[in-house]
Write a protein that holds these residues in place. Structure first.
Motif, mmCIF file in Angstrom:
data_model
loop_
_atom_site.group_PDB
_atom_site.id
_atom_site.type_symbol
_atom_site.label_atom_id
_atom_site.label_comp_id
_atom_site.label_asym_id
_atom_site.label_seq_id
_atom_site.Cartn_x
_atom_site.Cartn_y
_atom_site.Cartn_z
ATOM 1 N N SER A 121 0.859 -1.181 0.000
ATOM 2 C CA SER A 121 0.000 0.000 0.000
ATOM 3 C C SER A 121 0.892 1.227 0.000
ATOM 4 O O SER A 121 2.043 1.167 0.428
ATOM 5 N N ILE A 122 0.351 2.314 -0.501
ATOM 6 C CA ILE A 122 1.140 3.541 -0.555
ATOM 7 C C ILE A 122 0.317 4.691 0.018
ATOM 8 O O ILE A 122 -0.913 4.621 0.015
ATOM 9 N N PRO A 123 0.956 5.704 0.565
ATOM 10 C CA PRO A 123 2.412 5.795 0.672
ATOM 11 C C PRO A 123 2.973 4.865 1.745
ATOM 12 O O PRO A 123 2.370 4.690 2.781
ATOM 13 N N THR A 124 4.114 4.268 1.419
ATOM 14 C CA THR A 124 4.924 3.555 2.402
ATOM 15 C C THR A 124 6.262 4.261 2.436
ATOM 16 O O THR A 124 6.848 4.531 1.388
ATOM 17 N N LEU A 125 6.732 4.583 3.638
ATOM 18 C CA LEU A 125 8.018 5.252 3.789
ATOM 19 C C LEU A 125 8.930 4.401 4.657
ATOM 20 O O LEU A 125 8.489 3.830 5.654
ATOM 21 N N PHE A 126 10.186 4.312 4.234
ATOM 22 C CA PHE A 126 11.204 3.588 4.987
ATOM 23 C C PHE A 126 12.298 4.570 5.384
ATOM 24 O O PHE A 126 12.603 5.500 4.635
ATOM 25 N N VAL A 127 12.910 4.315 6.533
ATOM 26 C CA VAL A 127 14.152 4.996 6.891
ATOM 27 C C VAL A 127 15.271 3.972 6.746
ATOM 28 O O VAL A 127 15.173 2.864 7.280
ATOM 29 N N PHE A 128 16.307 4.348 5.995
ATOM 30 C CA PHE A 128 17.500 3.519 5.847
ATOM 31 C C PHE A 128 18.677 4.221 6.504
ATOM 32 O O PHE A 128 18.850 5.431 6.342
ATOM 33 N N GLY A 160 22.648 1.561 4.820
ATOM 34 C CA GLY A 160 22.197 0.511 3.918
ATOM 35 C C GLY A 160 21.184 -0.445 4.501
ATOM 36 O O GLY A 160 20.771 -1.396 3.845
ATOM 37 N N GLU A 161 20.752 -0.219 5.749
ATOM 38 C CA GLU A 161 19.793 -1.105 6.408
ATOM 39 C C GLU A 161 18.475 -0.380 6.640
ATOM 40 O O GLU A 161 18.474 0.769 7.088
ATOM 41 N N LYS A 162 17.367 -1.077 6.395
ATOM 42 C CA LYS A 162 16.054 -0.511 6.685
ATOM 43 C C LYS A 162 15.830 -0.573 8.191
ATOM 44 O O LYS A 162 15.888 -1.642 8.788
ATOM 45 N N VAL A 163 15.589 0.589 8.813
ATOM 46 C CA VAL A 163 15.460 0.633 10.267
ATOM 47 C C VAL A 163 14.066 1.042 10.737
ATOM 48 O O VAL A 163 13.760 0.918 11.919
ATOM 49 N N GLU A 164 13.226 1.528 9.831
ATOM 50 C CA GLU A 164 11.883 1.949 10.247
ATOM 51 C C GLU A 164 10.955 1.951 9.034
ATOM 52 O O GLU A 164 11.385 2.203 7.915
ATOM 53 N N THR A 165 9.672 1.666 9.296
ATOM 54 C CA THR A 165 8.649 1.680 8.248
ATOM 55 C C THR A 165 7.449 2.486 8.729
ATOM 56 O O THR A 165 7.017 2.322 9.871
ATOM 57 N N VAL A 166 6.918 3.336 7.858
ATOM 58 C CA VAL A 166 5.690 4.074 8.132
ATOM 59 C C VAL A 166 4.773 3.871 6.938
ATOM 60 O O VAL A 166 5.181 4.086 5.796
#
Length: 106
Positions: free
Chosen positions: A73-80, A83-89
């Protein structure tokens, strides 16, 4: 810095190899909530220019990256970070929540 519109071909370079934390926005032109948060991301890009990189991925134009990260689903936001994904919203949020999110990962 300014917001980068990345592609399937440039995602790793733009996001995974970035020397600062990256907020990645998976979006589409037809998505209302995506359009609603776009001005917030523009403001954050100005305010956090020296601390954070903001990168946008158009899910319609970049299906490989969207599939690679399981975007449903969108919007999906990631914090990297590093080089590692550390958070998802997932979903639209007020600016205050994005500020909290960015500050948490500085």
């Amino acid at each position: 810095m300014s917001i980068i519109n990345t592609t399937d071909a440039t995602f790793d370079q733009d996001v995974l190899q970035s020397d600062k934390p990256v907020l990645v926005d998976f979006w589409a032109a037809w998505c209302g909530p995506c359009r609603a948060i776009a001005p917030i991301l523009d403001e954050l890009d100005t305010e956090y220019a020296d601390k954070f990189q903001i990168v946008k991925v158009n899910v319609d134009d970049n299906p490989q990256t969207s599939a690679r990260f399981g975007i449903r689903s969108i919007p999906t936001l990631f914090v990297f970070k590093n080089g590692e994904k550390v958070e998802t919203v997932v979903g639209g949020r007020p600016k205050s929540e994005f500020v909290e999110l960015l500050n948490k990962h500085l």
